[in-house]
Design a protein around this motif. Sequence first.
Motif, short mmCIF file in Angstrom:
data_model
loop_
_atom_site.label_atom_id
_atom_site.label_comp_id
_atom_site.label_asym_id
_atom_site.label_seq_id
_atom_site.Cartn_x
_atom_site.Cartn_y
_atom_site.Cartn_z
N LYS B 398 -1.00 30.19 1.82
CA LYS B 398 -0.21 29.81 0.64
C LYS B 398 -1.03 28.92 -0.28
N VAL B 402 -2.59 29.94 -4.22
CA VAL B 402 -2.41 29.15 -5.44
C VAL B 402 -3.76 28.90 -6.11
N LYS B 417 -3.50 19.39 -10.53
CA LYS B 417 -2.69 18.24 -10.12
C LYS B 417 -1.28 18.34 -10.67
N ASN B 418 -1.11 19.05 -11.78
CA ASN B 418 0.21 19.15 -12.40
C ASN B 418 1.01 20.38 -11.99
N LEU B 419 0.46 21.22 -11.13
CA LEU B 419 1.22 22.41 -10.73
C LEU B 419 2.55 22.01 -10.13
N GLU B 420 3.58 22.71 -10.52
CA GLU B 420 4.93 22.43 -10.03
C GLU B 420 5.29 23.51 -9.00
N LEU B 421 5.17 23.15 -7.74
CA LEU B 421 5.30 24.14 -6.66
C LEU B 421 6.61 23.94 -5.90
N ALA B 422 6.95 24.96 -5.13
CA ALA B 422 8.24 24.95 -4.42
C ALA B 422 8.20 23.93 -3.28
N TYR B 423 9.19 23.03 -3.30
CA TYR B 423 9.22 21.99 -2.27
C TYR B 423 10.60 21.89 -1.62
N SER B 424 10.59 21.90 -0.32
CA SER B 424 11.68 21.36 0.49
C SER B 424 11.00 20.84 1.74
N HIS B 427 9.32 23.30 3.85
CA HIS B 427 8.31 24.19 3.27
C HIS B 427 7.07 23.47 2.77
N ALA B 430 6.53 16.90 -1.50
CA ALA B 430 6.82 16.84 -2.93
C ALA B 430 5.53 16.99 -3.74
N LYS B 431 4.47 16.32 -3.26
CA LYS B 431 3.13 16.62 -3.81
C LYS B 431 2.50 17.55 -2.79
#
Lengths: 563, 563
Positions: B398, B402, B417-424, B427, B430-431
């Motif tokens: 994964k 990216v 650094k600014n990529l907004e990726l799927a977080y839980s 998974h 947050a960073k």
Amino acid sequence: MKIVIVGGVAGGATAATRIRRMDESAEIIMLERGEHASYSNCSLPYYLSDVVEDSSKLLVMSEEKFLDQYNIDVRTLNEVIEIDRDQKRVMVKDLTSGETYEESYDKLIVSPGAKPIMPKSIGGIAMPHVFSLRNVTDIRKIEGYIDENDVKHVTIVGGGFIGLEVAENLVERGTQVALIEAQNLVMAPFDYDMVQILHKTLHDNGVDLKVNTALERVEKDRVKFSDGNSLHTDMVIMAIGVAPETELASQAGLEIGRTGGIKVDARYRTSDEEIYAIGDAIEVTHMLTGESTRLALAGPAQRQARTVADDIFGGEAFEALVTGTSVVRVFDYNAASTGLNEKMATAFGADYGTVHVIPPDKVGLMPDSHPMHFKLLFDKHSEKVLGAQAIGKGNADKRIDVIATLIKMKGTIKDLKNLELAYSPMHGTAKDVVNVAGLAAENILKGDLAQVPVSKVRELVESGAYIVDVREEKEYAAGHLNGAHNIPLSKLRERMDEIPEDVPVFLHCRTGQRSYNAFRLLSNKGVGNIKNISGGYLGISFFEYFNDLVEKRSPIADSYNFN
Amino acid sequence: MKIVIVGGVAGGATAATRIRRMDESAEIIMLERGEHASYSNCSLPYYLSDVVEDSSKLLVMSEEKFLDQYNIDVRTLNEVIEIDRDQKRVMVKDLTSGETYEESYDKLIVSPGAKPIMPKSIGGIAMPHVFSLRNVTDIRKIEGYIDENDVKHVTIVGGGFIGLEVAENLVERGTQVALIEAQNLVMAPFDYDMVQILHKTLHDNGVDLKVNTALERVEKDRVKFSDGNSLHTDMVIMAIGVAPETELASQAGLEIGRTGGIKVDARYRTSDEEIYAIGDAIEVTHMLTGESTRLALAGPAQRQARTVADDIFGGEAFEALVTGTSVVRVFDYNAASTGLNEKMATAFGADYGTVHVIPPDKVGLMPDSHPMHFKLLFDKHSEKVLGAQAIGKGNADKRIDVIATLIKMKGTIKDLKNLELAYSPMHGTAKDVVNVAGLAAENILKGDLAQVPVSKVRELVESGAYIVDVREEKEYAAGHLNGAHNIPLSKLRERMDEIPEDVPVFLHCRTGQRSYNAFRLLSNKGVGNIKNISGGYLGISFFEYFNDLVEKRSPIADSYNFN
């Protein structure tokens, strides 16, 4: 330099530690109204099952660690009750002693978060068996109430992230769960067609899911809905959404945006240059629509915090536009999304196309290969990728992370189909799910494929449209769409004369791969009036699962068979 | 239009079916020398364990299916032995009957693949217990030989993808395995520091790994190495690499490139415009270096096939430059990489920087959270991302997908650094791991952090450098670097006077997070001559695992503790 931070969770804590790394001499005071600073709020629901056994593990950093490692003065149970902008000081109430005191600041960072919405219009909402979930204190209360009252049945109101995660963890715990959602679907980031997979999954796992159902009143052992129905229950958890905490900012005269969040500029400064605001309480700008929106997510909050620290200490700071990427686990499914869905794209007025493909997430002969349901939105003119939704038992988050990266980099369908991704049979397929979606979108853009979505299938069936199921005979025999004609792809060339020329013809197979071949075959033979049913029999089966459109209800097969 | 395709695996089969979709009337003949067309060659090793139980499942499409579904004439055991370019025809040998025949073509697509290298200089290489692995026939032979001869010990020669996958599947089967590699490391896409994790994993799983060891001679029950040592073994599998199948192309006078692959233009045409070449036999262009290279991977072969089909039928066709993205599972680790590694970047003359971070792959309190070892290369001037390597028990693929997407889109450290990726929590964090690498790289670029790699630690220790371990006392007590001084981050402010000012000081913690904080603290206090040890104690422990640099050999802890 003296910096005061209001709120000690994701945004506040990140800002505090980043500031310390940038300046050893700064005085940093972080004021948190709740019992704890820096807890893993996203992990709270997992305390209800065995996943997180000890609630103290939810606390990421203690006040002592903040002091020892960062020389940051963290004060929990200290609520900022007023900002005096002229004097650059805040009035703080020590919630333990009840006393108030003042604290001056050079820069103030407001990161108060968002609170669960508890509409007063719902009767009985203040009763002691009605809960909401925001912090460690809340989850301990919920856990305690379940234990002490031998709760057997919980009604969760709201089918967003928190509602679904709480439902899953309560089911894991052995509690009966009803999930009530006022809209026609759970998980609003997804479109109605995709979310049917989650509806079925919730149902399959014993959750009593009621969509289109609004809570009207809570009674001692019952919840009543606006449609007149009611349900016996022992406990209610409200999870219908969150509202930004803006009272403090409002009272101080800071500007509030159209969406109800605190208004900030590209460096996260409020209308007062000495006051920054970050996190769930602010409004942010969506990268694809350029419009203000709100986003209660930890990742963006942390990025905003870093930007603020950089700005205070003279570094280059700029706003990271958001795309709204997220993922949730719903029992054995992972559901992730990024960018625009159809509702958002329509509201924005985008001229978009979609594809709905269902490739295997790994090579089909690997034992844990599963279909990945993948929907892609793209702009028909610029051909830029606008959004995606992925739901499957495998790595939905991986596929969405790739799309989120592509969207951030303004990538097109051509970029997507050519992405060179990591492949081994254990990890994916040579053409990954996202490549397949890119290729399918290219076919649409080139006019090599025309399609209708699964949501139109009922209308087609009811109007007597000519539907051809190109799967093999034995697949058709195991279950098929009412009235669909079976002409397997392998016999289509010899049975072409059965395809009518005077009426529209709709093709489907299991996932769309064989029907695409059938489409090309017929199209190349000059048959004009044909369309593919995007999403295939698998998509139809999920979409119409609770209905009667599919003859001989067969289980929705999970294993992937190469066509 | 009559199209003849030489070779029926990834490239050939994809070209054939794509052509059929574009033109229903084309005559398509696919000639395959081997017993089978269209098998899952990447899945072959998994037949040796229980993962793939039935070797017939390795066959993706039968000749019948090609005919029924696609009207494609597939002829296995038919070898093209000559191309007559003037007459536009090929001479074919039917390997069953031994007879030859001619087949004319309008367009010829050459996709013969690459064959295992079997150096004649190795004595005994033609003995019956020496095997190589390319197709279903080979894997059946290997399986049969193991069964019939009650093979207890197998020597695998070569530590690339196939060598490692065969090793893993034989170990799963219960066979003893020696893995021989002439270079100093297995898996050349990785740098020496990262690959130590794989070396240890192989060792931990009972593989007798011998690097820097060249095979000289095979005897009946023994392999002999050039260093004079030898090993008792029952069977040898050669996996030292593959060579492009260029004989047919060479004989026909088609141009061969500098790398030994068939030379093609941006539309995959050979030096003869009527002849295309695709797959493992050709040379491709690396996106980052612009240089010709060879790549034996299924994904690029399939993309090339589609491009050729598009070109023949007048569609827009263009070369997809390669980045060399790949992934391999090695027991419980996943190892993925993309773009340039240090060897490649150095050879190319790039002025690059690296970071080596080890964040958790999920929120630390989730039960299956593991460290993700992540190395990033970036251009120091353009700040563009050049490559990455990820190794961990979680989703390394994964993270690399990216980065592969970012590289393809020419993304920079700022984008990363600014990529907004799927977080839980289930998974990721947050960073995400890749965001952390981007932030670390930004720190390097800004001069907020200076570092030395783990490969320099031995030199530091031996030269008596002043090394400070900023972990807590109990962590230090459980195992530490010889001679490292322990000053926990939490006590660094009060014990600053212990930091010498006249000699260089090197800092480390477990993963690099606390030592980065320590670096910033000291730097902000005016201490000048400090560097972080990139990769931390975890990295040092892997790097020096087989040595004696680490005092009190403690197990390499896997669980993540927030610092």
